[in-house]
Design a protein around this motif. Structure first.
Motif: not given
Length: 207
Positions: A162-163, A168-169, A153-154, A124-125
């Motif tokens: 996205a989180a 997963r990425l 992700a974004l 998240s950060a």
């Protein structure tokens, strides 16, 4: 168990593969007991004393430092059954890799599970830093290491998803990096995600 995990790693012997497959199945069965509220192991002082003389873990788990993610509980394992390495966002820094190298070389585990989880604070950060575009990733080690999966992700999904996508990425990136290590040629390395709300561990092989 998904079929994709039934293919041996390049260079993996039949014996190592059989041991890895058995270990993975035991972990998944343990997660089932955990979800059902029917753990097999109490992990009390008697169990600790029984395991004290020596250790022969069946697997290594590389996971996050999050206080809600306790591998021994999630997989319903006893003292001596798991060798656990933890860093925020399961970032494979030098200490983590050195620890996994030691576990593989000295404890002879046939299986490494890279375990991510939902609502990871480190991820998240990184997502916030990328979204705001006001943070130099070089000033924060974790953000720097997680910048790539956060950015990807974004770009690839809705911000609300996205989180989970970044987690997963990061799992896939980590298992790919570990599989490249020559010392792990005879080791099965798999990825998984942990759902904080349901207690479910799901194997991850693709997005």
């Amino acid at each position: 168990m998904p079929d994709y995990y039934l293919d041996k790693q390049p260079g993996q012997t039949e014996q190592s593969w059989s041991e890895a497959e058995s270990s993975l199945q035991q972990l998944l069965e343990g997660n089932g007991r955990f979800r059902q509220g029917k753990p097999r192991f109490r992990r009390d002082i008697v169990a600790a004393q029984a395991a004290a003389p020596e250790q022969h873990p069946m697997a290594a788990v590389f996971t996050c430092v999050d206080s809600r993610v306790t591998a021994e509980s999630v997989f319903d394992c006893n003292f001596g059954q798991l060798a656990v390495v933890r860093t925020a966002g399961h970032v494979p820094d030098r200490a983590a890799l050195g620890s996994l190298d030691f576990i593989v070389a000295e404890l002879k585990v046939p299986l490494i599970v890279v375990l991510g989880h939902e609502r990871c604070g480190a991820i998240s950060a990184a997502l916030n830093a990328v979204s705001e575009d006001t943070h130099d990733p070089r000033t924060n080690y974790l953000v720097e290491q997680l910048w790539q999966p956060a950015s990807q992700a974004l770009e690839e999904t809705d911000p609300k998803k996205a989180a989970s996508h970044a987690m997963r990425l990061q799992v896939l990136r980590t298992i790919t990096d570990l599989k490249r290590r020559p010392a792990y040629a005879d080791i099965l390395v798999v990825g998984a995600g942990y759902d904080l709300d349901t207690g479910t561990v799901t194997l991850i092989d693709k997005l």
